[in-house]
Design an enzyme around this catalytic site. Structure first.
Site, PDB file in Angstrom:
ATOM      1  CG  ASP A 203       0.139  35.849   2.504  1.00  0.00           C
ATOM      2  OD1 ASP A 203       0.129  34.649   2.850  1.00  0.00           O
ATOM      3  OD2 ASP A 203       0.182  36.207   1.312  1.00  0.00           O
TER       4      ASP A 203
ATOM      5  CE1 TYR B  85       3.578  36.525  -3.600  1.00  0.00           C
ATOM      6  CE2 TYR B  85       3.239  37.265  -1.367  1.00  0.00           C
ATOM      7  CZ  TYR B  85       2.772  36.640  -2.496  1.00  0.00           C
ATOM      8  OH  TYR B  85       1.487  36.142  -2.515  1.00  0.00           O
TER       9      TYR B  85
ATOM     10  CE  LYS C 291       0.940  32.837  -0.046  1.00  0.00           C
ATOM     11  NZ  LYS C 291       1.456  34.197  -0.180  1.00  0.00           N
TER      12      LYS C 291
ATOM     13  CG  HIS D  64       2.819  30.630  -4.154  1.00  0.00           C
ATOM     14  ND1 HIS D  64       3.796  31.581  -4.022  1.00  0.00           N
ATOM     15  CD2 HIS D  64       1.680  31.304  -4.404  1.00  0.00           C
ATOM     16  CE1 HIS D  64       3.251  32.789  -4.180  1.00  0.00           C
ATOM     17  NE2 HIS D  64       1.976  32.640  -4.416  1.00  0.00           N
TER      18      HIS D  64
HETATM   19  N1  LIG Z   1      -1.485  32.867  -2.977  1.00  0.00           N
HETATM   20  C1  LIG Z   1      -1.475  33.557  -4.086  1.00  0.00           C
HETATM   21  O1  LIG Z   1      -1.358  32.998  -5.187  1.00  0.00           O
HETATM   22  C2  LIG Z   1      -1.619  35.041  -4.018  1.00  0.00           C
HETATM   23  C3  LIG Z   1      -1.879  35.792  -5.181  1.00  0.00           C
HETATM   24  C4  LIG Z   1      -2.037  37.175  -5.049  1.00  0.00           C
HETATM   25  C5  LIG Z   1      -1.941  37.777  -3.798  1.00  0.00           C
HETATM   26  N2  LIG Z   1      -1.656  37.027  -2.681  1.00  0.00           N
HETATM   27  C6  LIG Z   1      -1.551  37.626  -1.318  1.00  0.00           C
HETATM   28  O2  LIG Z   1      -2.724  38.392  -1.073  1.00  0.00           O
HETATM   29  C7  LIG Z   1      -2.348  39.712  -0.722  1.00  0.00           C
HETATM   30  C8  LIG Z   1      -3.406  40.721  -1.120  1.00  0.00           C
HETATM   31  O3  LIG Z   1      -3.668  40.677  -2.507  1.00  0.00           O
HETATM   32  P1  LIG Z   1      -3.220  41.822  -3.530  1.00  0.00           P
HETATM   33  O4  LIG Z   1      -2.017  42.516  -2.996  1.00  0.00           O
HETATM   34  O5  LIG Z   1      -3.126  41.160  -4.851  1.00  0.00           O
HETATM   35  O6  LIG Z   1      -4.475  42.774  -3.625  1.00  0.00           O
HETATM   36  P2  LIG Z   1      -5.477  43.524  -2.609  1.00  0.00           P
HETATM   37  O7  LIG Z   1      -5.020  43.385  -1.214  1.00  0.00           O
HETATM   38  O8  LIG Z   1      -6.839  43.093  -2.988  1.00  0.00           O
HETATM   39  O9  LIG Z   1      -5.324  45.038  -3.102  1.00  0.00           O
HETATM   40  C9  LIG Z   1      -4.140  45.746  -2.897  1.00  0.00           C
HETATM   41  C10 LIG Z   1      -4.301  47.099  -3.594  1.00  0.00           C
HETATM   42  O10 LIG Z   1      -5.357  47.800  -2.956  1.00  0.00           O
HETATM   43  C11 LIG Z   1      -4.907  49.082  -2.509  1.00  0.00           C
HETATM   44  N3  LIG Z   1      -5.602  49.348  -1.255  1.00  0.00           N
HETATM   45  C12 LIG Z   1      -5.442  48.698  -0.073  1.00  0.00           C
HETATM   46  N4  LIG Z   1      -6.291  49.175   0.846  1.00  0.00           N
HETATM   47  C13 LIG Z   1      -7.024  50.134   0.239  1.00  0.00           C
HETATM   48  C14 LIG Z   1      -8.058  50.985   0.684  1.00  0.00           C
HETATM   49  N5  LIG Z   1      -8.508  50.922   1.929  1.00  0.00           N
HETATM   50  N6  LIG Z   1      -8.581  51.858  -0.221  1.00  0.00           N
HETATM   51  C15 LIG Z   1      -8.126  51.926  -1.487  1.00  0.00           C
HETATM   52  N7  LIG Z   1      -7.136  51.135  -1.971  1.00  0.00           N
HETATM   53  C16 LIG Z   1      -6.588  50.246  -1.109  1.00  0.00           C
HETATM   54  C17 LIG Z   1      -3.417  48.930  -2.355  1.00  0.00           C
HETATM   55  O11 LIG Z   1      -2.772  50.162  -2.554  1.00  0.00           O
HETATM   56  P3  LIG Z   1      -1.816  50.826  -1.414  1.00  0.00           P
HETATM   57  O12 LIG Z   1      -0.752  49.828  -1.093  1.00  0.00           O
HETATM   58  O13 LIG Z   1      -1.318  52.052  -2.075  1.00  0.00           O
HETATM   59  O14 LIG Z   1      -2.734  51.109  -0.234  1.00  0.00           O
HETATM   60  C18 LIG Z   1      -3.078  47.962  -3.484  1.00  0.00           C
HETATM   61  O15 LIG Z   1      -2.977  48.665  -4.718  1.00  0.00           O
HETATM   62  C19 LIG Z   1      -1.012  39.901  -1.470  1.00  0.00           C
HETATM   63  O16 LIG Z   1      -0.314  41.040  -1.012  1.00  0.00           O
HETATM   64  C20 LIG Z   1      -0.369  38.584  -1.179  1.00  0.00           C
HETATM   65  O17 LIG Z   1       0.134  38.562   0.150  1.00  0.00           O
HETATM   66  C21 LIG Z   1      -1.510  35.662  -2.778  1.00  0.00           C
END
Ligand SMILES: NC(=O)c1ccc[n+]([C@@H]2O[C@H](COP(=O)([O-])OP(=O)(O)OC[C@H]3O[C@@H](n4cnc5c(N)ncnc54)[C@H](OP(=O)(O)O)[C@@H]3O)[C@@H](O)[C@H]2O)c1
Length: 280
Positions: A47, A52, A77, A110
């Site tokens: 994704d 980004y 997006k 997006h």
């Molecule tokens: N469409 C939208 O508007 C929108 C908005 C926000 C996000 N997104 C998408 O959704 C994806 C995921 O969301 P996000 O990046 O905001 O947050 P997330 O995936 O909920 O959390 C990521 C965080 O969790 C940590 N992490 C991952 N696996 C872990 C585990 N097993 N144990 C402990 N910590 C862990 C990561 O650190 P490390 O990297 O150090 O492991 C990072 O700090 C984004 O990357 C993006 O692609 C889309």
């Protein structure tokens, strides 16, 4: 390490694996390395987004990995500043040039940015880009039912996917029910609550201890049993594998309900209600 990941079929016939890799903050050489490691671990859905600024890193990781391009589903997006029809088409083309890919498997609007009222125009551009083969499947992100209703009514084309904020503190029950009724797949962004206090929640910690799983695995399994497709981001090879290892156990109805009961109406992480919050 390759995991056995089930597949989900979208309303246009494209299949997606039931979990994908979020790539927000995976940029540059370290981002490429993290994405290659995820492909090695078995991730087959990536994704990304124009905003980004890592479509290049995603494309480079795909070229460096040993996984054939056609086995990977790549998402990007359209940013809010390019919703006008002609700009939207040029942005999709620019996304492809940045990644060096010939096509995206999935391309999403997006954010709806309702005050600008151009999201139906943007949707028409995605419909044409799909006809021309630039994109295999078209969807949206952060669209409320009222926005989805308009797309469907004015173009006759239902998005394949709506990617929304979803985690145990914000479970999106009504939004998911709307998706189910309309055959739209729900993707979960920030599925781990961006590693905030959600990972310290005592209810989930207890289930993790009982199950001998990590808190993240319990949360991701909850997404899967809700019927949502989570996109956890991790830069760490071991956490990437941990997050994929959620298909060999299941939560009981009681455990599912206990986690869902943590949801609150004001549970959004950053107060990003798409009715009023806009991104460009
Ligand atoms: N469409 C939208 O508007 C929108 C908005 C926000 C996000 N997104 C998408 O959704 C994806 C995921 O969301 P996000 O990046 O905001 O947050 P997330 O995936 O909920 O959390 C990521 C965080 O969790 C940590 N992490 C991952 N696996 C872990 C585990 N097993 N144990 C402990 N910590 C862990 C990561 O650190 P490390 O990297 O150090 O492991 C990072 O700090 C984004 O990357 C993006 O692609 C889309």
């Amino acid at each position: 390490m390759i995991q056995n990941i089930p597949e989900i079929t979208l309303n246009d016939g494209l299949t997606l694996p039931a979990i994908g890799l979020g790539t927000y903050k995976l940029n540059g050489a370290s981002g490429v390395q993290a994405i290659v490691s995820a492909l090695d671990a078995g991730y087959r859905l990536l994704d990304s987004a124009f905003n980004y600024e890592n479509e290049g890193a995603v494309g480079e990781a795909i070229r460096r990995s040993s996984v054939p391009r056609e086995q990977i589903r790549v998402t990007s997006k359209l940013p809010g500043r390019h919703h006008a029809y002609k700009q939207a088409l040029q942005t999709i083309q620019e996304s492809l040039y940045r990644s060096g890919l010939d096509y995206y498997d999935l391309y999403l609007i997006h954010w709806p940015n309702p005050s600008k009222d151009l999201y139906v125009e943007a949707w028409s551009a995605l419909i044409d880009a799909q006809k021309w083969g630039l994109i295999r499947s078209i969807g949206v992100s952060n669209f409320l039912p009222e926005h989805l209703d308009r797309l469907i009514k004015e173009t006759g084309v239902t998005p394949s996917v709506n990617q929304v904020e979803l985690h145990p503190y914000f479970s999106q029950e009504e939004q998911r029910a709307y998706h189910q009724e309309h055959g739209i797949v729900t993707e979960s962004w920030s599925p781990l609550g961006r590693a905030s206090r959600l990972l310290e929640d005592p209810v989930i910690q207890k289930i993790a201890r009982d199950r001998k799983k990590t808190v993240s695995q319990i949360i991701l399994r909850w997404h899967i049993q809700l019927g949502a497709l989570p996109l956890p981001k991790s830069s760490s090879p071991s956490r990437q594998i941990e997050n994929l290892s959620v298909f060999e156990f299941s939560l009981s109805d009681e455990e599912m309900q206990a986690i869902s009961a943590l949801s609150r109406p004001d549970g959004r992480l950053y107060d990003q209600d798409p009715a009023v919050y806009e991104e460009f």
